[in-house]
Motif scaffolding. Structure first.
Motif, PDB file in Angstrom:
ATOM      1  N   SER B  60       0.829  -1.207   0.000  1.00 14.37           N
ATOM      2  CA  SER B  60       0.000   0.000   0.000  1.00 14.37           C
ATOM      3  C   SER B  60       0.857   1.248   0.000  1.00 14.37           C
ATOM      4  O   SER B  60       0.665   2.166  -0.796  1.00 14.37           O
ATOM      5  CB  SER B  60      -0.905   0.036   1.228  1.00 14.37           C
ATOM      6  OG  SER B  60      -2.096  -0.636   0.965  1.00 14.37           O
ATOM      7  N   LYS B  61       1.804   1.230   0.924  1.00  9.88           N
ATOM      8  CA  LYS B  61       2.631   2.416   1.105  1.00  9.88           C
ATOM      9  C   LYS B  61       3.400   2.750  -0.177  1.00  9.88           C
ATOM     10  O   LYS B  61       3.511   3.908  -0.556  1.00  9.88           O
ATOM     11  CB  LYS B  61       3.596   2.186   2.271  1.00  9.88           C
ATOM     12  CG  LYS B  61       4.041   3.472   2.923  1.00  9.88           C
ATOM     13  CD  LYS B  61       4.830   3.199   4.168  1.00  9.88           C
ATOM     14  CE  LYS B  61       5.546   4.469   4.593  1.00  9.88           C
ATOM     15  NZ  LYS B  61       6.422   4.266   5.722  1.00  9.88           N
ATOM     16  N   GLU B  62       3.891   1.710  -0.827  1.00  8.86           N
ATOM     17  CA  GLU B  62       4.629   1.939  -2.076  1.00  8.86           C
ATOM     18  C   GLU B  62       3.713   2.421  -3.191  1.00  8.86           C
ATOM     19  O   GLU B  62       4.054   3.311  -3.957  1.00  8.86           O
ATOM     20  CB  GLU B  62       5.345   0.650  -2.511  1.00  8.86           C
ATOM     21  CG  GLU B  62       6.663   0.451  -1.779  1.00  8.86           C
ATOM     22  CD  GLU B  62       7.182  -0.966  -1.934  1.00  8.86           C
ATOM     23  OE1 GLU B  62       6.889  -1.595  -2.976  1.00  8.86           O
ATOM     24  OE2 GLU B  62       7.863  -1.446  -1.008  1.00  8.86           O
ATOM     25  N   ARG B  63       2.538   1.794  -3.271  1.00  5.13           N
ATOM     26  CA  ARG B  63       1.589   2.180  -4.342  1.00  5.13           C
ATOM     27  C   ARG B  63       1.182   3.641  -4.199  1.00  5.13           C
ATOM     28  O   ARG B  63       1.126   4.383  -5.175  1.00  5.13           O
ATOM     29  CB  ARG B  63       0.344   1.288  -4.289  1.00  5.13           C
ATOM     30  CG  ARG B  63       0.457   0.042  -5.137  1.00  5.13           C
ATOM     31  CD  ARG B  63      -0.920  -0.541  -5.447  1.00  5.13           C
ATOM     32  NE  ARG B  63      -1.676  -0.854  -4.227  1.00  5.13           N
ATOM     33  CZ  ARG B  63      -1.525  -1.991  -3.538  1.00  5.13           C
ATOM     34  NH1 ARG B  63      -0.671  -2.898  -3.960  1.00  5.13           N
ATOM     35  NH2 ARG B  63      -2.224  -2.225  -2.460  1.00  5.13           N
ATOM     36  N   ILE B  64       0.886   4.032  -2.950  1.00  7.39           N
ATOM     37  CA  ILE B  64       0.459   5.419  -2.743  1.00  7.39           C
ATOM     38  C   ILE B  64       1.584   6.370  -3.123  1.00  7.39           C
ATOM     39  O   ILE B  64       1.374   7.376  -3.796  1.00  7.39           O
ATOM     40  CB  ILE B  64       0.040   5.660  -1.271  1.00  7.39           C
ATOM     41  CG1 ILE B  64      -1.133   4.747  -0.904  1.00  7.39           C
ATOM     42  CG2 ILE B  64      -0.348   7.111  -1.057  1.00  7.39           C
ATOM     43  CD1 ILE B  64      -1.444   4.734   0.580  1.00  7.39           C
ATOM     44  N   TRP B  65       2.792   6.010  -2.691  1.00  5.53           N
ATOM     45  CA  TRP B  65       3.917   6.907  -2.979  1.00  5.53           C
ATOM     46  C   TRP B  65       4.136   7.057  -4.481  1.00  5.53           C
ATOM     47  O   TRP B  65       4.432   8.147  -4.971  1.00  5.53           O
ATOM     48  CB  TRP B  65       5.194   6.442  -2.285  1.00  5.53           C
ATOM     49  CG  TRP B  65       6.340   7.362  -2.611  1.00  5.53           C
ATOM     50  CD1 TRP B  65       7.421   7.104  -3.388  1.00  5.53           C
ATOM     51  CD2 TRP B  65       6.470   8.727  -2.200  1.00  5.53           C
ATOM     52  NE1 TRP B  65       8.219   8.220  -3.475  1.00  5.53           N
ATOM     53  CE2 TRP B  65       7.661   9.233  -2.766  1.00  5.53           C
ATOM     54  CE3 TRP B  65       5.677   9.575  -1.404  1.00  5.53           C
ATOM     55  CZ2 TRP B  65       8.089  10.556  -2.566  1.00  5.53           C
ATOM     56  CZ3 TRP B  65       6.096  10.884  -1.207  1.00  5.53           C
ATOM     57  CH2 TRP B  65       7.291  11.363  -1.775  1.00  5.53           C
ATOM     58  N   ALA B  67       1.893   7.054  -6.777  1.00  3.15           N
ATOM     59  CA  ALA B  67       0.904   8.015  -7.276  1.00  3.15           C
ATOM     60  C   ALA B  67       1.280   9.445  -6.882  1.00  3.15           C
ATOM     61  O   ALA B  67       1.152  10.380  -7.671  1.00  3.15           O
ATOM     62  CB  ALA B  67      -0.479   7.665  -6.728  1.00  3.15           C
ATOM     63  N   VAL B  68       1.750   9.592  -5.645  1.00  9.83           N
ATOM     64  CA  VAL B  68       2.101  10.925  -5.163  1.00  9.83           C
ATOM     65  C   VAL B  68       3.347  11.434  -5.879  1.00  9.83           C
ATOM     66  O   VAL B  68       3.411  12.580  -6.321  1.00  9.83           O
ATOM     67  CB  VAL B  68       2.330  10.913  -3.628  1.00  9.83           C
ATOM     68  CG1 VAL B  68       2.859  12.262  -3.143  1.00  9.83           C
ATOM     69  CG2 VAL B  68       1.045  10.552  -2.897  1.00  9.83           C
TER      70      VAL B  68
END
Lengths: 186, 328
Positions: B60-65, B67-68
């Motif tokens: 999750s943390k990687e996926r969000i980053w 996108a950001v």
């Protein structure tokens, strides 16, 4: 939680992407947890958290006006989550879904208290009811004020008080905890 | 152990969210309940035990980053349209909420804005009892609903003299540009006009802490701190001030050396000027007393002031020592 948030805030304001990443690392997990508790959907929760950080970056020139960045991030997460909920009209009120609440693990950096003790406490926290666990986590771990948690979760301050009290009571009365020597006292 | 109130109060104490009254209540309850008192230490240890959640780590943390991160380099990547739309929506929400949230409380924030009249000064009593004198072209903003209750934070543009009501529980914080001034109860002057190259803070009595970026300086009475803001610099200049012959700090002389009047009759103005210059006025006719004037007398002599008044209304004057005669 780090205590140099104002410093990070200032660096991000000045366009420091490294500081922005640090800010992200610091808050991503907590914000994702809050978002998941609200929207019950991991993919949507990920989008919400991404939106929060993108908005912070794009509006970084306004950061000096934000007096409490931590609270700002939590409040933004909540508001964007509510917007998603409105858009998809799945849920109108907040409900905490047990399946999306995290398990707890030991933070390896902090070994002040014996590992055995930490393991027990984390196990006990994991056994708290979902809402109780989230509220306890927001107050204790994320350091939010009672009224802030109340606003975030759309509950009364009384409920926050009660839930933190219940959590503490249950944790101290966990079987076995009292038999473990305390090494973390000062 | 059955007393849940103890646990509620313990939680509030550990989180630092407890009021003095509640603290007293807790101490009293613990006195009557030795068993709970013994658990208090344990509760403290539990509170200090760090926990970390597993859930959000990893993918999750990687996926969000990812996108950001795309948004950090908008020219390098063309972001997915859906993301852009979502971001725009989020930005709109934030933009709308941003102003109000800077002094956010749980209730809808109402931003109170106070301004001195251009060229005039004003005296304002804030809801907490603190008194603020605003110099010309000065603005003061604070959140109306929570000011004095949850916080005492104001934003200043311009120059003001503060006499802060003592309240150890809620520090008074002034945001002047990028400089923050933290107070417990004291009197001091802040000059932070938009065009100024620095923020000037002069302490008259008490103690204040001025912070800018990561630095904090504690000021003693009669010290002046200059924080350059244009160009941005982290160097502070702190110096001890000399009082002038009248025993006053020049930095706060503006408090005294302006006489502002707004559509006052000559009669009313004469009363003010009498005090101001230590003279007495005599009007040849009552109609002269009804002439109306607006303006400010700053450091002008009485003669200069009268000449200034003559420019808006015709009259003659004659100064004899401490007597001023006004005639047609």
């Amino acid at each position: 939680m780090r205590d140099d948030i104002p410093e990070l805030q200032n660096k991000v304001y000045n366009g420091d992407t490294q500081a922005f990443k640090e800010l992200y690392d610091c808050f991503c997990a907590s914000l994702l947890q809050l978002a998941m508790a609200m929207v019950h959907n991991r993919e949507m929760a990920e989008e919400i958290v991404a939106d929060v950080f993108i908005a912070v970056w794009n509006k970084r020139k306004s950061l000096p006006q934000v007096t409490n960045l931590k609270w700002y991030l939590y409040a933004a997460t909540r508001n964007i989550a509510l917007n998603y909920l409105r858009k998809y009209a799945h849920k109108k009120t907040l409900q905490l879904d047990e399946s999306y609440l995290p398990d707890y693990e030991i933070n390896p950096e902090a070994q002040l208290i014996s590992n055995e003790m930490v393991r027990h406490i984390n196990k006990a926290i994991g056994e708290l009811p979902p809402q109780c666990r989230l509220i306890f986590k927001l107050v204790k771990e994320d350091g939010l004020k009672y009224r802030e948690v109340a606003v975030l979760l759309n509950i009364s301050i009384k409920t926050v008080e009660n839930q933190v009290g219940i959590a503490l009571k249950k944790l101290t009365q966990m079987k076995g905890i009292l038999t473990i020597p305390l090494t973390g006292n000062h | 152990m059955s007393n849940d109130r103890i646990w509620i109060l313990l939680g509030k104490q550990l989180s630092g969210d407890i009021s003095p009254a509640e603290l007293l209540e807790l101490e009293a309850l613990l006195k009557d309940d030795p068993e709970a008192a013994a658990s208090r230490e344990l509760a403290g240890s539990i509170w200090q035990t760090p926990v970390q959640e597993v859930a959000a780590t990893g993918s999750s943390k990687e996926r969000i980053w990812e996108a950001v991160d795309q948004q950090l380099h908008p020219r390098r990547h063309r972001a997915i349209i859906r993301r852009l739309v979502a971001a725009a929506a989020a930005a709109a929400v934030l933009a709308a909420a941003w102003t109000g949230w800077q002094l956010m409380g749980p209730t809808a924030p109402v931003l109170q804005q106070l301004s001195s009249a251009p060229g005039g000064k004003s005296r304002i009593v804030l809801p907490d009892g603190s008194i603020v004198w605003l110099n010309a072209n000065t603005q003061l903003k604070y959140e109306k609903n929570s000011f004095g209750k949850q916080h005492r934070e104001i934003t200043l543009t311009g120059e003001a003299f503060f006499d802060i009501a003592k309240n150890d529980g809620i520090p008074f914080i002034i945001h002047a540009g990028k400089v923050n001034i933290r107070v417990l109860g004291t009197a001091f002057n802040v000059k932070a006009y938009e065009g100024d190259s620095a923020v000037f803070t002069t302490l008259v009595r008490g103690k204040i802490a001025v912070s800018f970026q990561e630095k904090t300086v504690v000021l003693q009475p009669e010290e002046k701190l200059t924080v350059p803001v244009r160009p941005l610099a982290t160097a502070f200049q702190q110096k001890r001030l000399q009082k002038d012959s009248s025993g006053q700090l020049a930095e706060i002389s503006w408090l005294n050396n302006k006489l502002a009047f707004d559509n006052n009759t000559f009669g009313e103005l004469a009363a003010k000027m009498s005090q101001w210059y230590g003279v007495s006025f005599h009007f040849e006719s009552a109609s002269l007393e009804q002439l109306r004037f607006s303006g400010i007398i700053d450091t002008e002599s009485i003669e200069e002031a009268l000449k200034m008044l003559q420019m808006s209304r015709p009259f003659n004057y004659q100064i004899n020592g401490k007597e001023v005669r006004i005639s047609n």
